[in-house]
Scaffold this active site. Structure first.
Site, PDB file in Angstrom:
ATOM      1  N   ASN A   7       0.580  -3.872   4.196  1.00 61.62           N
ATOM      2  CA  ASN A   7      -0.239  -3.653   5.392  1.00 61.62           C
ATOM      3  C   ASN A   7       0.565  -4.209   6.567  1.00 61.62           C
ATOM      4  O   ASN A   7       0.771  -5.416   6.671  1.00 61.62           O
ATOM      5  CB  ASN A   7      -1.599  -4.355   5.269  1.00 61.62           C
ATOM      6  CG  ASN A   7      -2.454  -4.179   6.521  1.00 61.62           C
ATOM      7  OD1 ASN A   7      -1.946  -4.144   7.635  1.00 61.62           O
ATOM      8  ND2 ASN A   7      -3.754  -4.069   6.346  1.00 61.62           N
ATOM      9  N   GLU A  34      -2.687   0.409   7.732  1.00 60.57           N
ATOM     10  CA  GLU A  34      -2.912   0.023   9.141  1.00 60.57           C
ATOM     11  C   GLU A  34      -1.708   0.371  10.014  1.00 60.57           C
ATOM     12  O   GLU A  34      -1.209  -0.472  10.765  1.00 60.57           O
ATOM     13  CB  GLU A  34      -3.278  -1.468   9.266  1.00 60.57           C
ATOM     14  CG  GLU A  34      -4.739  -1.741   8.978  1.00 60.57           C
ATOM     15  CD  GLU A  34      -5.263  -2.998   9.672  1.00 60.57           C
ATOM     16  OE1 GLU A  34      -5.861  -2.863  10.748  1.00 60.57           O
ATOM     17  OE2 GLU A  34      -5.078  -4.102   9.140  1.00 60.57           O
ATOM     18  N   ASP A 146      -4.049  -2.220   0.574  1.00 60.94           N
ATOM     19  CA  ASP A 146      -4.847  -3.343   1.025  1.00 60.94           C
ATOM     20  C   ASP A 146      -6.261  -3.094   0.532  1.00 60.94           C
ATOM     21  O   ASP A 146      -6.969  -2.260   1.095  1.00 60.94           O
ATOM     22  CB  ASP A 146      -4.787  -3.439   2.558  1.00 60.94           C
ATOM     23  CG  ASP A 146      -5.672  -4.554   3.104  1.00 60.94           C
ATOM     24  OD1 ASP A 146      -6.350  -5.228   2.294  1.00 60.94           O
ATOM     25  OD2 ASP A 146      -5.689  -4.731   4.334  1.00 60.94           O
ATOM     26  N   ASN A 148      -8.651  -5.314   0.461  1.00 54.30           N
ATOM     27  CA  ASN A 148      -9.599  -6.160   1.181  1.00 54.30           C
ATOM     28  C   ASN A 148     -10.612  -6.824   0.247  1.00 54.30           C
ATOM     29  O   ASN A 148     -11.770  -7.052   0.628  1.00 54.30           O
ATOM     30  CB  ASN A 148     -10.302  -5.377   2.296  1.00 54.30           C
ATOM     31  CG  ASN A 148      -9.607  -5.554   3.647  1.00 54.30           C
ATOM     32  OD1 ASN A 148      -9.215  -6.654   4.017  1.00 54.30           O
ATOM     33  ND2 ASN A 148      -9.448  -4.471   4.385  1.00 54.30           N
ATOM     34  N   ASP A 217      -3.998  -7.672  -1.500  1.00 53.56           N
ATOM     35  CA  ASP A 217      -3.143  -6.476  -1.565  1.00 53.56           C
ATOM     36  C   ASP A 217      -2.679  -6.319  -3.007  1.00 53.56           C
ATOM     37  O   ASP A 217      -2.195  -7.273  -3.617  1.00 53.56           O
ATOM     38  CB  ASP A 217      -1.945  -6.647  -0.636  1.00 53.56           C
ATOM     39  CG  ASP A 217      -2.378  -6.832   0.806  1.00 53.56           C
ATOM     40  OD1 ASP A 217      -2.515  -5.824   1.510  1.00 53.56           O
ATOM     41  OD2 ASP A 217      -2.620  -7.995   1.209  1.00 53.56           O
ATOM     42  N   ASP A 246      -0.007  -9.893   9.284  1.00 54.77           N
ATOM     43  CA  ASP A 246      -0.734 -10.955   8.569  1.00 54.77           C
ATOM     44  C   ASP A 246      -0.673 -10.763   7.047  1.00 54.77           C
ATOM     45  O   ASP A 246      -1.080 -11.656   6.306  1.00 54.77           O
ATOM     46  CB  ASP A 246      -2.180 -11.105   9.082  1.00 54.77           C
ATOM     47  CG  ASP A 246      -2.914  -9.796   9.281  1.00 54.77           C
ATOM     48  OD1 ASP A 246      -2.291  -8.724   9.192  1.00 54.77           O
ATOM     49  OD2 ASP A 246      -4.130  -9.847   9.536  1.00 54.77           O
ATOM     50  N   HIS A 247      -0.122  -9.632   6.591  1.00 55.66           N
ATOM     51  CA  HIS A 247       0.032  -9.368   5.152  1.00 55.66           C
ATOM     52  C   HIS A 247       1.512  -9.398   4.752  1.00 55.66           C
ATOM     53  O   HIS A 247       2.389  -9.042   5.541  1.00 55.66           O
ATOM     54  CB  HIS A 247      -0.499  -7.981   4.791  1.00 55.66           C
ATOM     55  CG  HIS A 247      -1.965  -7.791   5.037  1.00 55.66           C
ATOM     56  ND1 HIS A 247      -2.882  -7.724   4.019  1.00 55.66           N
ATOM     57  CD2 HIS A 247      -2.665  -7.633   6.190  1.00 55.66           C
ATOM     58  CE1 HIS A 247      -4.093  -7.535   4.527  1.00 55.66           C
ATOM     59  NE2 HIS A 247      -3.993  -7.472   5.845  1.00 55.66           N
TER      60      HIS A 247
END
Length: 256
Positions: A7, A34, A146, A148, A217, A246-247
């Site tokens: 991501n 994303e 991802d 989530n 992930d 952030d991933h």
DNA sequence: ATGGTAGATACTCTA
């Protein structure tokens, strides 16, 4: 065959990092989530320059997924079969080197009990139906992306703090378990039993520095492909870069 | 109990 998922939280902001990571790691397949751009803005030419073709399913501002590969990409499928034109663009599937790759950006869900949470649970039901109707459990298939969702407490830095919260709630974990029950194996867990290994750390409150992360992930495969998985790991290095996503990327290698 | 950061777009929403 090396498959990776990342991501990137905007492909335009992260382009140089993604190009550098591809050059250093040479994955056969890279699933992106994303991308946050429309198809026309996706930097396909920059990837072509380093030998990668792309299959893209973008939308303005939010979401968007893409699959990159230096091998031929065939049978591209975008979204769920009965999606309306304005549906979130969160799923792209394609066949590469005989492997059906399903790349997903599962909704975040915002807060437990919210409208977005209900949307997330509905989307997970649709994903299970997608596998029932469109995929063959006896063939090599990889579900990447991802998710989530942190499937278990060992995927959470502080399970008590996160208990019942978004990304960890019971209903999310049950909906994800139904997808696993279709016939998928978490290949990272096949190679690593211990907890404390994360793929996402919140930008806020020094999440990465404190290792306050979650493993959300994932790379899950059918049994025939999992049997050929020689290793899987999370590459935390890109999370240490200036202006990181952030991933972190998750990688798996297969003997095919 | 709350806020902290990041990205895209347009002065806010999503994560």
């Amino acid at each position: 065959m090396k498959i990776a998922t990342w991501n990137v939280n905007s492909i335009s902001v992260r382009l140089d990092q993604v190009l550098e990571w591809i050059s250093g790691n040479r994955p056969d397949v890279l699933c992106l989530q994303e991308i946050k751009c429309v198809d026309e803005k996706f930097p396909a030419n920059r990837f072509r320059e380093i030998g990668y073709e792309s299959a893209v399913f973008g939308q303005p501002t939010y979401n968007g997924v893409a699959i990159l590969s230096h091998m031929p990409i065939s049978d591209i499928e975008r979204g769920f079969p009965d999606d309306q034109e304005d549906a979130h663009r969160r799923l792209i599937a394609a066949t590469i080197n005989t492997v059906r790759v399903v790349n997903v950006y599962i909704p975040n869900g915002s807060e437990v009990g919210s409208d977005k949470y209900q949307f997330k649970l509905g989307w997970l039901d649709q994903l299970r139906k997608f596998f029932d109707q469109k995929c063959d459990v006896n063939q090599p298939l990889a579900l990447c992306g991802d998710f989530n969702i942190a499937p278990e407490d060992r995927d959470v830095h502080d399970p008590q703090l996160w208990a019942g919260k978004i990304l960890c709630s019971e209903a999310e974990r049950e909906a994800l378990e139904k997808i696993r029950e279709w016939g998928l194996i978490d290949v990272f867990r096949k190679h690593h039993e211990t907890g404390g290994q994360f793929s996402w750390w919140d930008y806020r409150a020094g999440g990465f520095r404190r290792n306050h992360g979650l493993r959300i992930d994932h790379l899950w495969t059918t049994k025939i492909l999992a049997g050929k998985c020689s290793n899987s790991w999370i590459d935390k290095i890109p999370r240490t870069f200036e202006k990181p996503s952030d991933h972190a990327p998750v990688v798996a290698e297969f003997e095919i």
